[in-house]
Design a protein around this motif. Structure first.
Motif, mmCIF file in Angstrom:
data_model
loop_
_atom_site.group_PDB
_atom_site.id
_atom_site.type_symbol
_atom_site.label_atom_id
_atom_site.label_comp_id
_atom_site.label_asym_id
_atom_site.label_seq_id
_atom_site.Cartn_x
_atom_site.Cartn_y
_atom_site.Cartn_z
ATOM 1 N N VAL A 184 0.821 -1.216 0.000
ATOM 2 C CA VAL A 184 0.000 0.000 0.000
ATOM 3 C C VAL A 184 0.855 1.267 0.000
ATOM 4 O O VAL A 184 0.504 2.257 0.625
ATOM 5 N N THR A 185 1.957 1.224 -0.732
ATOM 6 C CA THR A 185 2.813 2.407 -0.777
ATOM 7 C C THR A 185 2.415 3.286 -1.953
ATOM 8 O O THR A 185 2.668 2.958 -3.100
ATOM 9 N N GLY A 186 1.823 4.425 -1.634
ATOM 10 C CA GLY A 186 1.447 5.377 -2.687
ATOM 11 C C GLY A 186 0.204 4.941 -3.437
ATOM 12 O O GLY A 186 -0.510 4.024 -3.025
ATOM 13 N N ILE B 411 1.252 4.833 4.471
ATOM 14 C CA ILE B 411 2.440 5.674 4.609
ATOM 15 C C ILE B 411 2.214 6.792 5.622
ATOM 16 O O ILE B 411 3.033 7.012 6.516
ATOM 17 N N LEU B 419 9.300 6.741 1.164
ATOM 18 C CA LEU B 419 8.482 6.402 -0.005
ATOM 19 C C LEU B 419 9.287 6.430 -1.302
ATOM 20 O O LEU B 419 9.181 5.530 -2.141
ATOM 21 N N VAL B 449 1.708 11.030 3.206
ATOM 22 C CA VAL B 449 2.142 10.139 2.112
ATOM 23 C C VAL B 449 3.446 10.612 1.456
ATOM 24 O O VAL B 449 4.422 9.870 1.391
ATOM 25 N N PHE B 450 3.463 11.852 0.968
ATOM 26 C CA PHE B 450 4.635 12.306 0.223
ATOM 27 C C PHE B 450 5.687 12.925 1.127
ATOM 28 O O PHE B 450 5.356 13.663 2.054
#
Lengths: 454, 454
Positions: A184-186, B411, B419, B449-450
């Motif tokens: 579930v990365t990104g 994430i 990531l 996330v980012f």
């Protein structure tokens, strides 16, 4: 600047400009024919080759139409003048089969059937099973998110892909997805590529999620019903009881008539609709018994068998539907899907359209998932307007019922003018922006999927 | 311009500015705590409410953190100062359950457990089963693409969602996916939303793909092994034989020690690793028998039962792992996944890191899909640097083995700095562009996330 020349120089021995071969890429199994002839075909042998093609295409602004086996039914793999055909059929190696990880890594040009033959030796299989599986490529199955007969039980292609290597429009190579079952990365760019019909990137390596071969016996049931509504009623009873057959196929009166004529047997004497059910796995026998019971309760006559020859005969009634119709002319095979409880409405609409347009629309249905294939047979090279008009009414009605334009064939060239009706303006606009994000120069299968912009 | 005031005016009775409540939204189950406190929380009661929040946020450039039950383990639902918390927990209606179509339409705030309780009355269930399922929301499960114990057999959340209604950053509402099992019109934006952690849009209605309740008995096997390698060997034998247990969980020596202490039993006397297997469906009994055989062949001692109480006792050894560790301090639960045949390598790495860093890393593993949860226990409010350093080594090694940073937790805030190591520069850049496409003003869960841009 001559693009064919640039390609031939960069990829000696892999570029074809022979007009006879190129002419073949003007069409696919949809029957549609491009007006012009593509400028060259490249038979890629490696990821590098694909990157070289994309770099040349990107620099020269030349469209690239990626092609597997050309079995598409929506015109997605058709190339026109000024376009490069990128043929993936020569990249057909199996790079890895892992029983421990239940995965295979393959090049995209391998045929689905050939892969599954190899996997059988490992006690494994890859479930996607479009009718074309013996002659269609794994890469093509993925690019179209192919369906088939087994989807209600075993899922569509999207569920059978772990990861992909993809060459972008400008020739860069990315890896999307995961080699693991979970990840579930990104954002799920792998799922975005599946079913993108060659418009977002070029699939050059596929990590496939395999399943163990189904153990136990297989039980096949063929059933005739006096009326289609009874067959649909049987399907409802089977579904509501929580049964999940591997195959559940429904043929209407018109299809039975065509198959009967084609195979020289009087099928209509046995009933006006046909239901084919196959149960597999450890509960195949009790499930088949229950299915037969529901069929009888709904007014049908069920014949159950585990004999391979008898089973093949029952399955063949379904399998002959496509060849039978094809023998009568050119076919436009439609592909609407509706919620299971609206299948009867859709069949009624087909009959209404047959009457009103005075045409024949034999219709087969993957009854387990509500995916209908109303088929229009016509003579000549282009779909007559009145058939498009009837098909347009079918699409509109499918949407009205909460369904979709295309269950498994894709949009390609043939259905792009209806895409907006299903997606709505906002989502259509977002999808166009996604296309632009991946393909800013609009060189990857341009003109496919999306209706022409204003 | 006071955003809290604008919200309160537009949505009377739904806006909270009470600092005690707001303080709760500074953290989630990850243990991480935001530096500041959000400016307001909105308890949405309808899609309209969500649209109003987004319009105000969009116009004022205010970040929106969407929140289900706050059970996330990666900090994805944590809100900081200057942010609006959009609480979805009040939107918990079941709008439709259809046995004919095997689907349910629900609001996102319904708890997974509550939904499944209702579905049981229809002979249906929704498979996603994160450990938090009794207290986590369906919308949260979808936003994180939640996993759980059953994924190897029944799939991850992505496979259990047919369609979504999503409110975009500017307040527009779109529908993505299909109500039908199959559907291939345009790009799979539904899959893109699943697992997007609230950064692309706000999920406001969910059409879920259901499965019929699993028929037959359930057989549970608890097994102790003298050495972890033997347990892993047993898992390999089970997998290679083509068996697909519903549950297959592995606990290492360290976890057994903690659970033993927590539950006052000497588990280490029975072995230094524990394997829990559960077989269901029509072949549950023969499958369990085969599993027990493989366990014994690998050197383990298997105890098989169909008695519900005995079964609960065996399952409980696994279920107590999380509470046992939590009782010892604050936990950082890691979540790497590796190809199944590299699980042993990953466990060896854990032991090596324990030695080198002189810390304890009890590790449980969803052995059916190679998803390991190495858990770091620490004292205090923030993760010590040396633990991040050890975790960083774990991540790097998982990637080296062909695995991923996160099998099922996401994430969020906690893993964003890694990531890029997994995605690579090109794919990371594409994912950032997708984010910008959906959220041009960067107001949807910004900073999650980012990794921070340069």
């Amino acid at each position: 600047m001559n693009v064919a020349h640039l390609l031939a120089e960069a990829l000696p021995g892999r570029v074809v400009t022979d007009t006879e071969e190129l002419a073949r890429y003007r069409t696919d199994r949809s029957g549609h024919m491009a007006a012009g002839t593509p400028l060259a075909a490249v038979h890629a042998r490696s990821i590098d080759d694909v990157q070289v093609v994309c770099r040349i295409a990107y620099e020269t602004g030349t469209p690239v139409v990626t092609r597997g086996a050309g079995t598409g039914l929506a015109g997605g793999g058709i190339a026109d003048s000024g376009e490069i055909v990128l043929c993936m059929g020569a990249m057909q190696e199996i790079l890895e089969i892992s029983t421990a990880n239940r995965l295979a890594v393959v090049q995209p040009g391998i045929l689905n059937g050939a892969l599954n033959e190899e996997l059988a030796g490992y006690g494994l299989w890859w479930p996607p099973d479009p009718a074309s599986k013996d002659v269609s490529t794994v890469g093509g199955n993925i690019a179209m998110n192919a369906g088939g007969l087994l989807c209600a039980k075993y899922g569509v292609t999207r569920e059978a892909v772990l990861a992909l290597k993809v060459v972008l429009a400008d020739g860069r190579l990315i890896s999307v997805g995961h080699r693991t079952v979970k990840g579930v990365t990104g954002y799920d760019v792998c799922a975005l590529m599946i079913g993108s019909e060659g418009t977002l990137g070029i699939i050059v390596e596929c990590t496939l999620k395999l399943q163990p071969a189904v153990a136990g016996t297989r039980s096949t049931i063929g059933a005739f019903f006096p009326a289609l509504e009874q067959a649909i009623d049987a399907v409802s009873r089977i579904t509501e009881a929580g049964l999940v057959p591997a195959i559940m196929e429904l043929l209407d009166r018109r299809t039975l008539e065509c198959v009967g004529t084609y195979t020289a047997q009087n099928l209509l004497a046995q009933g006006s609709s046909y239901l084919l059910v196959q149960c597999d796995g450890p509960a195949a026998l009790p499930d088949a018994e229950a299915v037969a019971g529901f069929i009888e309760a709904a007014g049908g006559t069920a014949f159950t068998t585990m004999d391979p020859d008898e089973s093949a005969r029952l399955v063949n009634i379904r399998r002959q539907a496509f060849p039978a119709l094809e023998s009568m002319g050119t076919m436009l095979v439609e592909d609407v899907a509706v919620p299971r409880d609206r299948v009867a409405d859709m069949f009624r609409k087909v009959v209404e359209l047959e009457d009103r347009y005075d045409i024949m629309i034999p219709t087969a249905c993957h009854a387990g998932d509500g995916n209908l294939h109303p088929s229009f047979v016509y003579q000549g090279a282009t779909v007559p307007d009145e058939i498009w008009s009837a098909a347009g009414e079918l699409f509109a009605y499918a949407l009205e019922l909460g369904g979709t334009l295309s269950g498994e064939h894709g949009i390609g060239l043939l259905k792009r003018r209806w895409l907006g009706a299903e997606l709505g303006d906002d989502l259509l606009d977002i999808q166009r922006q996604i296309k632009t994000l991946f393909d800013p120069r609009d060189i990857l299968n341009p003109g496919k999927v999306f209706p022409a912009s204003l």
